[in-house]
Motif scaffolding. Structure first.
Motif, PDB file in Angstrom:
ATOM      1  N   MET A  50       0.841  -1.202   0.000  1.00 11.81           N
ATOM      2  CA  MET A  50       0.000   0.000   0.000  1.00 11.81           C
ATOM      3  C   MET A  50       0.875   1.251   0.000  1.00 11.81           C
ATOM      4  SD  MET A  50      -2.930  -0.826   2.861  1.00 11.81           S
ATOM      5  CE  MET A  50      -3.573   0.845   2.821  1.00 11.81           C
ATOM      6  N   ARG A  51       1.864   1.241   0.886  1.00 15.43           N
ATOM      7  CA  ARG A  51       2.743   2.400   1.023  1.00 15.43           C
ATOM      8  C   ARG A  51       3.517   2.658  -0.262  1.00 15.43           C
ATOM      9  NH1 ARG A  51       7.716   3.773   2.069  1.00 15.43           N
ATOM     10  NH2 ARG A  51       8.419   1.626   1.902  1.00 15.43           N
ATOM     11  N   GLN A  52       4.035   1.604  -0.860  1.00 15.15           N
ATOM     12  CA  GLN A  52       4.831   1.744  -2.075  1.00 15.15           C
ATOM     13  C   GLN A  52       4.004   2.256  -3.249  1.00 15.15           C
ATOM     14  OE1 GLN A  52       6.492  -2.166  -2.602  1.00 15.15           O
ATOM     15  NE2 GLN A  52       8.160  -1.826  -1.137  1.00 15.15           N
ATOM     16  N   LYS A  53       2.727   1.848  -3.312  1.00 22.48           N
ATOM     17  CA  LYS A  53       1.863   2.222  -4.430  1.00 22.48           C
ATOM     18  C   LYS A  53       1.029   3.462  -4.152  1.00 22.48           C
ATOM     19  CE  LYS A  53       1.531  -2.523  -6.157  1.00 22.48           C
ATOM     20  NZ  LYS A  53       0.627  -3.655  -6.522  1.00 22.48           N
ATOM     21  N   GLY A  54       1.209   4.047  -2.949  1.00 18.64           N
ATOM     22  CA  GLY A  54       0.483   5.259  -2.619  1.00 18.64           C
ATOM     23  C   GLY A  54      -1.000   5.055  -2.390  1.00 18.64           C
ATOM     24  N   ARG A  55      -1.385   3.855  -1.965  1.00 19.21           N
ATOM     25  CA  ARG A  55      -2.794   3.561  -1.735  1.00 19.21           C
ATOM     26  C   ARG A  55      -3.166   3.879  -0.291  1.00 19.21           C
ATOM     27  NH1 ARG A  55      -3.272  -2.287  -4.919  1.00 19.21           N
ATOM     28  NH2 ARG A  55      -3.014  -1.431  -7.039  1.00 19.21           N
ATOM     29  N   SER A  56      -4.402   4.284  -0.089  1.00 16.78           N
ATOM     30  CA  SER A  56      -4.839   4.690   1.247  1.00 16.78           C
ATOM     31  C   SER A  56      -5.718   3.654   1.935  1.00 16.78           C
ATOM     32  CB  SER A  56      -5.609   6.013   1.165  1.00 16.78           C
ATOM     33  OG  SER A  56      -6.746   5.874   0.326  1.00 16.78           O
ATOM     34  N   GLU A  57      -6.170   2.637   1.213  1.00 17.15           N
ATOM     35  CA  GLU A  57      -7.061   1.670   1.851  1.00 17.15           C
ATOM     36  C   GLU A  57      -6.771   0.251   1.392  1.00 17.15           C
ATOM     37  OE1 GLU A  57     -11.191   1.196  -0.217  1.00 17.15           O
ATOM     38  OE2 GLU A  57     -10.698   3.335  -0.255  1.00 17.15           O
ATOM     39  N   TYR A  58      -6.967  -0.669   2.318  1.00 19.18           N
ATOM     40  CA  TYR A  58      -6.909  -2.099   2.029  1.00 19.18           C
ATOM     41  C   TYR A  58      -8.129  -2.725   2.693  1.00 19.18           C
ATOM     42  CZ  TYR A  58      -5.752  -7.025   2.680  1.00 19.18           C
ATOM     43  OH  TYR A  58      -5.809  -8.397   2.711  1.00 19.18           O
ATOM     44  N   LYS A  81     -13.374 -10.895   3.396  1.00 19.50           N
ATOM     45  CA  LYS A  81     -13.481 -12.247   3.945  1.00 19.50           C
ATOM     46  C   LYS A  81     -13.188 -12.248   5.438  1.00 19.50           C
ATOM     47  CE  LYS A  81     -11.804 -16.989   3.331  1.00 19.50           C
ATOM     48  NZ  LYS A  81     -10.918 -17.888   2.543  1.00 19.50           N
ATOM     49  N   ARG A  82     -12.180 -11.480   5.843  1.00 16.56           N
ATOM     50  CA  ARG A  82     -11.817 -11.425   7.262  1.00 16.56           C
ATOM     51  C   ARG A  82     -12.464 -10.253   7.983  1.00 16.56           C
ATOM     52  NH1 ARG A  82      -5.670 -12.518   8.691  1.00 16.56           N
ATOM     53  NH2 ARG A  82      -5.218 -10.752   7.345  1.00 16.56           N
ATOM     54  N   GLY A  83     -13.169  -9.402   7.244  1.00 16.22           N
ATOM     55  CA  GLY A  83     -13.833  -8.262   7.870  1.00 16.22           C
ATOM     56  C   GLY A  83     -12.856  -7.252   8.426  1.00 16.22           C
ATOM     57  N   CYS A  84     -11.776  -6.996   7.672  1.00 12.84           N
ATOM     58  CA  CYS A  84     -10.675  -6.161   8.162  1.00 12.84           C
ATOM     59  C   CYS A  84     -10.364  -5.064   7.152  1.00 12.84           C
ATOM     60  CB  CYS A  84      -9.454  -7.053   8.387  1.00 12.84           C
ATOM     61  SG  CYS A  84      -7.912  -6.178   8.668  1.00 12.84           S
ATOM     62  N   ALA A  85     -10.059  -3.873   7.662  1.00 12.89           N
ATOM     63  CA  ALA A  85      -9.678  -2.754   6.800  1.00 12.89           C
ATOM     64  C   ALA A  85      -8.455  -2.055   7.385  1.00 12.89           C
ATOM     65  CB  ALA A  85     -10.833  -1.757   6.672  1.00 12.89           C
ATOM     66  N   VAL A  86      -7.571  -1.611   6.499  1.00 13.07           N
ATOM     67  CA  VAL A  86      -6.430  -0.776   6.891  1.00 13.07           C
ATOM     68  C   VAL A  86      -6.544   0.534   6.120  1.00 13.07           C
ATOM     69  CG1 VAL A  86      -3.921  -0.533   7.006  1.00 13.07           C
ATOM     70  CG2 VAL A  86      -4.970  -2.800   7.258  1.00 13.07           C
ATOM     71  N   ILE A  87      -6.551   1.643   6.839  1.00 13.05           N
ATOM     72  CA  ILE A  87      -6.657   2.968   6.227  1.00 13.05           C
ATOM     73  C   ILE A  87      -5.402   3.767   6.579  1.00 13.05           C
ATOM     74  CG2 ILE A  87      -8.062   5.041   6.009  1.00 13.05           C
ATOM     75  CD1 ILE A  87      -9.561   2.470   5.264  1.00 13.05           C
ATOM     76  N   LEU A  88      -4.733   4.292   5.564  1.00  5.96           N
ATOM     77  CA  LEU A  88      -3.553   5.121   5.768  1.00  5.96           C
ATOM     78  C   LEU A  88      -3.882   6.568   5.403  1.00  5.96           C
ATOM     79  CD1 LEU A  88      -0.739   2.900   4.162  1.00  5.96           C
ATOM     80  CD2 LEU A  88      -1.554   2.915   6.527  1.00  5.96           C
ATOM     81  N   LEU A  89      -3.683   7.465   6.347  1.00  5.45           N
ATOM     82  CA  LEU A  89      -3.933   8.893   6.094  1.00  5.45           C
ATOM     83  C   LEU A  89      -2.668   9.520   5.519  1.00  5.45           C
ATOM     84  CD1 LEU A  89      -5.857   9.755   9.402  1.00  5.45           C
ATOM     85  CD2 LEU A  89      -6.814   9.140   7.170  1.00  5.45           C
ATOM     86  N   THR A  90      -2.340   9.117   4.301  1.00  5.50           N
ATOM     87  CA  THR A  90      -1.059   9.520   3.714  1.00  5.50           C
ATOM     88  C   THR A  90      -1.063  10.951   3.180  1.00  5.50           C
ATOM     89  OG1 THR A  90      -1.806   8.448   1.660  1.00  5.50           O
ATOM     90  CG2 THR A  90      -0.355   7.192   3.104  1.00  5.50           C
ATOM     91  N   ASP A  91      -2.227  11.494   2.866  1.00  4.87           N
ATOM     92  CA  ASP A  91      -2.302  12.838   2.285  1.00  4.87           C
ATOM     93  C   ASP A  91      -3.075  13.789   3.177  1.00  4.87           C
ATOM     94  OD1 ASP A  91      -0.914  12.179  -0.140  1.00  4.87           O
ATOM     95  OD2 ASP A  91      -2.715  11.130  -0.804  1.00  4.87           O
ATOM     96  N   SER A  92      -2.847  13.699   4.466  1.00  2.00           N
ATOM     97  CA  SER A  92      -3.587  14.532   5.405  1.00  2.00           C
ATOM     98  C   SER A  92      -3.290  16.017   5.196  1.00  2.00           C
ATOM     99  CB  SER A  92      -3.219  14.153   6.844  1.00  2.00           C
ATOM    100  OG  SER A  92      -3.674  15.124   7.749  1.00  2.00           O
ATOM    101  N   PRO A  93      -4.325  16.836   4.956  1.00  2.00           N
ATOM    102  CA  PRO A  93      -4.105  18.285   4.850  1.00  2.00           C
ATOM    103  C   PRO A  93      -3.505  18.876   6.124  1.00  2.00           C
ATOM    104  CG  PRO A  93      -6.277  17.686   4.012  1.00  2.00           C
ATOM    105  CD  PRO A  93      -5.724  16.469   4.696  1.00  2.00           C
TER     106      PRO A  93
END
Length: 350
Positions: free
Chosen positions: A205-213, A217-229
Motif C-alpha cells: 500500500m505504502r509503495q503504491k500510494g494507496r490509502s485503503e486495504y 473475507k476477514r472483515g478487516c480494513a487498513v486505512i492510511l492517512l497519507t495525504d492529510s491536509p
C-alpha cells in the motif's frame, strides 16, 4: 472513500460508515500526529451516543488518561464547553461521565457512563465485566513506539480483549463489536500486523500510494492517512522545521513507518535453492552453486524444523548461528519484508 472532513481532519464517521458497508468491523487507521484520529473517534461516540471502550496498551497509560489534564476528552471539553470526566469503576477500569459541579463546587458524575477505559495489559483481569452494551472499541496508539516495552503475546492479548467485550453477541443475532485501532506510523512490523499477516500488504500500500486495504473475507480494513491536509499544514511549524528529514518527521507528517530498512527484498526461483531449515513461518534456503541464502514463507522438502517457541528459537540460534554473519555480510535475501522481520526476530539481531 472520504477520509477527511471539510477542515482536513480525519473523517471518522465517514470512515466507519464506509468500512461497515464493506463488511469490515476491524479497522486499523494510521495517520500522522495530530490529524484528528482520537478527537474524531471520541467526537463520534458523543455525537452518536455510542457506548464505547477506550483502550490503551498499558495500565499506566490507562491510569494517565483518567487524570483531567491528560484526558483524551480534554480538547473536546474545551471546544464544546462541557466536562466529560473519568471515575474509577474498578481497579482496572474507569467510566467516562458527563460531570457537573455540586453545591460544594466538586465535580460529580451525572447519569450513566458514556463509555469506559481499560488497558490491553490488564483486561484479562476484567473477564467478569459486563460490556454487552459497548458497541465500539477504540484502541488508541495500538502500535508501540520503539522505546516501549513489548507485551508478551501482544496480538493474542488483543484478540482476547475483543472476545472479552464482544462475547456471544453475534450468536444472538446482534452486530459484532466494531474495533477501531488508531496509531501513528511507528513500526510496520508491529505485533498485530505480524500476527495477521498484514505487514507485506501494508508495505505494498505504502509503495503504491494507496490509502485503503479491504479484506471482506476477514472483515478487516487498513486505512492510511497519507495525504492529510493537517500534516501538510504542520510542516512549517517549529518542531517539524527542526526535525525535517528525520525519521520522526517522516512518521509524524508523511505517515512513513519508522521501520528497519528493508534489505535484499527480491523474488528468487526456488529451483535454484535447496532448503536448509525452517523456523516458525519461514524457511531458509541455500543456493545450489553460490554462497547466498534465501528466506521464504514457502516451505518445501524436509528441512530441520524449529518451533517458534522460546526453546525452539534458542535451538535455532545455537545451531544456525552462522545466519547472523550471513545476514550482516549481505548474503541473505528475503522474499518479503515480513520474512526479514521474522528472521531478525528469531535471531534477535534487532
Amino acid at each position: 472513500m472520504k477520509l477527511y472532513d471539510v477542515d482536513g481532519w480525519a473523517d471518522i464517521p465517514a470512515i466507519l460508515d464506509y468500512c461497515e458497508r464493506q463488511g469490515c468491523f476491524t479497522i486499523f487507521l494510521i495517520g500522522g500526529r495530530g490529524t484528528g484520529k482520537t478527537y474524531g473517534a471520541l467526537s463520534y461516540v458523543l455525537d452518536t451516543q455510542t457506548p464505547f471502550m477506550y483502550m490503551r496498551r498499558t495500565q499506566a497509560q490507562a491510569d494517565m488518561v483518567s487524570r483531567p489534564e491528560f484526558s483524551p476528552f480534554k480538547s473536546i471539553n474545551d471546544d464544546r464547553d462541557i466536562y466529560i470526566g473519568s471515575v474509577a469503576v474498578s481497579k482496572y477500569s474507569a467510566g467516562f461521565y458527563h460531570m457537573e459541579q455540586d453545591s460544594d463546587d466538586k465535580w460529580k458524575p451525572v447519569g450513566a457512563p458514556l463509555g469506559y477505559s481499560c488497558a490491553l495489559s490488564t483486561i484479562s483481569n476484567m473477564r467478569g465485566f459486563d460490556a454487552s452494551n459497548v458497541r465500539l472499541l477504540v484502541y488508541d496508539e495500538f502500535i508501540p513506539e520503539r522505546h516501549e516495552r513489548p507485551i508478551k503475546n501482544e496480538a493474542a492479548a488483543l484478540f482476547n480483549a475483543y472476545e472479552t467485550i464482544n462475547r456471544n453477541r453475534e450468536m444472538k443475532g446482534q452486530k459484532p463489536l466494531v474495533m477501531l485501532c488508531l496509531s501513528n506510523a511507528n513500526d510496520l512490523a508491529n505485533p498485530v500486523f505480524m500476527e495477521l499477516g498484514l505487514v507485506d500488504k501494508v508495505e505494498r500500500m505504502r509503495q503504491k500510494g494507496r490509502s485503503e486495504y479491504i479484506d471482506r473475507k476477514r472483515g478487516c480494513a487498513v486505512i492510511l492517512l497519507t495525504d492529510s491536509p493537517i500534516s501538510h499544514a504542520k510542516r512549517e511549524t517549529a518542531l517539524y522545521r527542526l526535525t525535517a528529514g528525520t525519521q520522526f518527521a517522516d512518521m509524524a507528517l508523511a505517515n512513513d513507518f519508522t521501520q528497519d530498512h528493508p534489505i535484499n527484498i527480491v523474488s528468487k526461483d526456488l529451483k535454484q535453492y535447496r532448503p536448509l531449515c525452517s523456523v516458525g513461518e519461514i524457511t531458509i534456503y541455500k543456493h545450489k552453486s553460490a554462497q547466498e541464502y534465501y528466506v521464504s514463507i514457502h516451505r518445501s522438502g524436509s528441512p530441520r524444523t524449529y518451533d517458534a517457541t522460546p526453546y525452539g528459537c534458542a535451538q535455532f540460534r545455537r545451531e544456525q548461528s552462522w545466519l547472523s554473519i550471513a545476514y550482516l555480510e549481505g548474503r541473505l535475501y528475503f522474499e518479503s519484508y515480513s520474512c526479514q522481520k521474522y528472521l531478525t526476530n528469531y535471531l534477535k539481531t534487532v
